[in-house]
Design an enzyme around this catalytic site. Structure first.
Site, PDB file in Angstrom:
ATOM      1  N   ARG A   1       0.826  -1.212   0.000  1.00  0.00           N
ATOM      2  CA  ARG A   1       0.000   0.000   0.000  1.00  0.00           C
ATOM      3  C   ARG A   1       0.854   1.253   0.000  1.00  0.00           C
ATOM      4  O   ARG A   1       1.743   1.400   0.823  1.00  0.00           O
ATOM      5  CB  ARG A   1      -0.910   0.028   1.229  1.00  0.00           C
TER       6      ARG A   1
ATOM      7  N   LYS B   1     -18.234   8.734   7.147  1.00  0.00           N
ATOM      8  CA  LYS B   1     -18.381   8.588   5.706  1.00  0.00           C
ATOM      9  C   LYS B   1     -19.391   9.635   5.204  1.00  0.00           C
ATOM     10  O   LYS B   1     -19.021  10.788   5.086  1.00  0.00           O
ATOM     11  CB  LYS B   1     -18.706   7.137   5.359  1.00  0.00           C
TER      12      LYS B   1
ATOM     13  N   SER C   1     -22.207 -14.986  10.788  1.00  0.00           N
ATOM     14  CA  SER C   1     -21.583 -13.824  10.165  1.00  0.00           C
ATOM     15  C   SER C   1     -21.532 -13.993   8.644  1.00  0.00           C
ATOM     16  O   SER C   1     -21.043 -15.005   8.142  1.00  0.00           O
ATOM     17  CB  SER C   1     -20.167 -13.685  10.750  1.00  0.00           C
TER      18      SER C   1
ATOM     19  N   SER D   1     -19.225  -2.667   0.872  1.00  0.00           N
ATOM     20  CA  SER D   1     -18.528  -1.505   0.338  1.00  0.00           C
ATOM     21  C   SER D   1     -17.678  -1.782  -0.893  1.00  0.00           C
ATOM     22  O   SER D   1     -17.401  -0.865  -1.648  1.00  0.00           O
ATOM     23  CB  SER D   1     -17.659  -0.887   1.420  1.00  0.00           C
TER      24      SER D   1
ATOM     25  N   THR E   1      -8.139  -6.932   0.553  1.00  0.00           N
ATOM     26  CA  THR E   1      -9.428  -6.246   0.685  1.00  0.00           C
ATOM     27  C   THR E   1     -10.482  -6.897  -0.209  1.00  0.00           C
ATOM     28  O   THR E   1     -11.646  -7.006   0.164  1.00  0.00           O
ATOM     29  CB  THR E   1      -9.269  -4.745   0.327  1.00  0.00           C
TER      30      THR E   1
HETATM   31  C1  LIG Z   1     -15.411   1.885   7.069  1.00  0.00           C
HETATM   32  C2  LIG Z   1     -16.199   0.745   7.628  1.00  0.00           C
HETATM   33  C3  LIG Z   1     -16.339   0.570   9.008  1.00  0.00           C
HETATM   34  C4  LIG Z   1     -15.545   1.374   9.982  1.00  0.00           C
HETATM   35  O1  LIG Z   1     -16.024   2.668  10.096  1.00  0.00           O
HETATM   36  P1  LIG Z   1     -15.018   3.836  10.496  1.00  0.00           P
HETATM   37  O2  LIG Z   1     -15.879   4.874  11.059  1.00  0.00           O
HETATM   38  O3  LIG Z   1     -14.281   4.224   9.262  1.00  0.00           O
HETATM   39  O4  LIG Z   1     -14.080   3.243  11.524  1.00  0.00           O
HETATM   40  C5  LIG Z   1     -17.208  -0.394   9.468  1.00  0.00           C
HETATM   41  N1  LIG Z   1     -17.897  -1.186   8.623  1.00  0.00           N
HETATM   42  C6  LIG Z   1     -17.763  -1.073   7.290  1.00  0.00           C
HETATM   43  C7  LIG Z   1     -18.551  -1.962   6.397  1.00  0.00           C
HETATM   44  C8  LIG Z   1     -16.897  -0.120   6.753  1.00  0.00           C
HETATM   45  O5  LIG Z   1     -16.730  -0.042   5.438  1.00  0.00           O
END
Ligand SMILES: *Cc1c(COP(=O)(O)O)cnc(C)c1O
Length: 407
Positions: free
Chosen positions: A21, A247, A136, A188, A362
């Protein structure tokens, strides 16, 4: 023992795989986003950011900034302690109240990030319910996986979004054992959305608690930004909704919203909540302003959706392979770690376009991609520039053009 040698060897392996990275060093400029400056050597280059999770540009919204400035001036810099020892302020309480209301729940609880929220809440719920089993989804985020691991309870992974597999696994667990079904709404990396109603049905039938990560959906879906569960009228059927303030809300912090009893349980037992300094008041105040704004304003959500549709349409015109989904995330597939990084480097150096390449671990090997997140602050010209650049690089790198079906 040469420890640095051991560290370096592990890093070399990553580099050979193309999975090392490299962070782009950016200067975000308020009011200019998605434009930013990138530090190259000692010079600053202009870039347009296409991979931000500040999905709606709330990180530069005037209401949010005003609230943060006011809180900073009124309350000072930090919270000054944990929630239990002198760090609990009116800002935290007000934000939790607002978040509970957003999801139609009795209560909410703040954490320092979404990661910590998942880790602490899931770890505590699972770990402190006697004999608990966690079911899960196979594509759950690292923060949930770590939380479950930390709880040391029995974990059963069900195939991603696979209702038959979930049902099969629920059916063999004794009825009297506590069970948690943990999953996300918007995943995501593929941008696909889970069948929440059907999962709730199974959970209700087998007496399981539902834990839903709406991190990539809060602020973005539903008439008030309450997420996909709100959009589908299902929030009341989810026991615990987890979200982030980092986000779509543009700042940082995480939370859960649930029944008063569940929230009090996590508040009282979660190490990751109890033994850490509370969020700064200014952060809580800014998040409150962002949540409130997106509760009443639909403009940003609609503009974002328009941009997303527009990008997909233009990608189709030039035949660039992007994964179909019902969300705001547009993954463009490269399918090779070294080429993925190479295309991303050229985008940045030649075209001033910043899209971080997404490689293993990822995403699975062979599905390396450019994950594009259009926002209301990207213009038509930005879209033209992006698609033209991608198309040129696709030719130059002899990458395949096609339209791949939904997975
Ligand atoms: C980014 C993310 C998190 C963590 O959230 P942050 O506020 O960035 O720590 C949790 N779950 C998912 C699915 C994410 O993409």
């Amino acid at each position: 023992m040469n420890y640095d040698g051991l560290f370096a060897r592990a890093i070399d392996d990553l580099k050979v795989e193309g999975n090392y990275r490299v962070f782009a060093e950016l200067e975000r400029r308020r009011g200019a986003f998605p434009r930013a400056k990138r530090l190259v050597g000692s010079k600053l280059a202009d870039v347009t950011v296409w991979c931000s999770n500040d999905y709606l540009g709330m990180g530069q919204h005037p209401d949010v900034l005003a609230a943060m400035h006011a809180a900073l001036d009124r309350a000072g810099a930090g919270a000054g302690g944990t929630r239990n020892i002198s760090g609990n302020t009116v800002f935290h309480a007000e934000l939790e109240h607002e978040l509970a209301d957003l999801h139609g729940k009795e209560a909410a609880l703040l954490f320092t990030s979404g990661y910590v929220a998942n880790w602490a809440a899931l770890g505590t719920l699972a770990g402190k319910l006697p004999g608990c089993v966690v079911l899960s989804d196979a594509k759950n985020h690292a923060s949930m996986i770590e939380g479950i691991r930390h709880s040391r309870v029995e974990k059963r992974i069900w195939a991603h979004n696979d209702l038959d597999d979930l049902e099969r696994q629920l059916a063999i667990i004794p009825r009297d054992r506590p069970k948690i079904v943990a999953f996300e709404s918007v995943y995501s990396m593929d941008g696909d959305i889970s069948p929440i109603a059907e999962i709730c049905e199974l959970a209700e039938h087998f007496g399981a608690l539902t834990y839903l990560d709406e991190v990539h959906a809060v602020g973005l879906y539903g008439p008030r930004g309450g997420g996909v569960a709100e959009a589908r009228g299902l929030a009341h059927r989810i026991d615990v909704i987890e979200g982030t303030l980092g986000k779509a809300y543009g700042i940082m912090g995480g939370y859960i919203a649930a029944s008063a009893a569940a929230v009090d349980f996590v508040r009282s037992f979660a190490s990751g909540f109890i033994f850490t300094t509370a969020l700064p008041p200014a952060i809580a105040a800014g998040a409150l302003a962002a949540v409130r704004h997106l509760k009443s304003s639909d403009v940003e959500r609609r503009q974002q959706q328009t941009r997303v549709e527009e990008l997909r349409r233009r990608l189709d015109v030039v035949g660039l392979p992007h994964m179909q989904n019902d969300s705001h995330i547009v993954p463009v597939l490269v399918g090779h770690p070294v080429k993925c990084r190479y295309v991303a480097d050229l985008l940045l150096d030649e075209f001033g376009i910043y899209i971080q390449p997404i490689n293993h671990p990822t995403v699975p090997k062979g599905t390396e991609r450019l994950r594009i997140t259009p926002s209301p602050v990207h213009s038509e010209d930005d879209l033209d520039h992006l698609v033209a650049a991608l198309s040129e690089l696709w030719s130059r790198c002899s990458l395949e053009r096609r339209s791949i079906a939904a997975e």
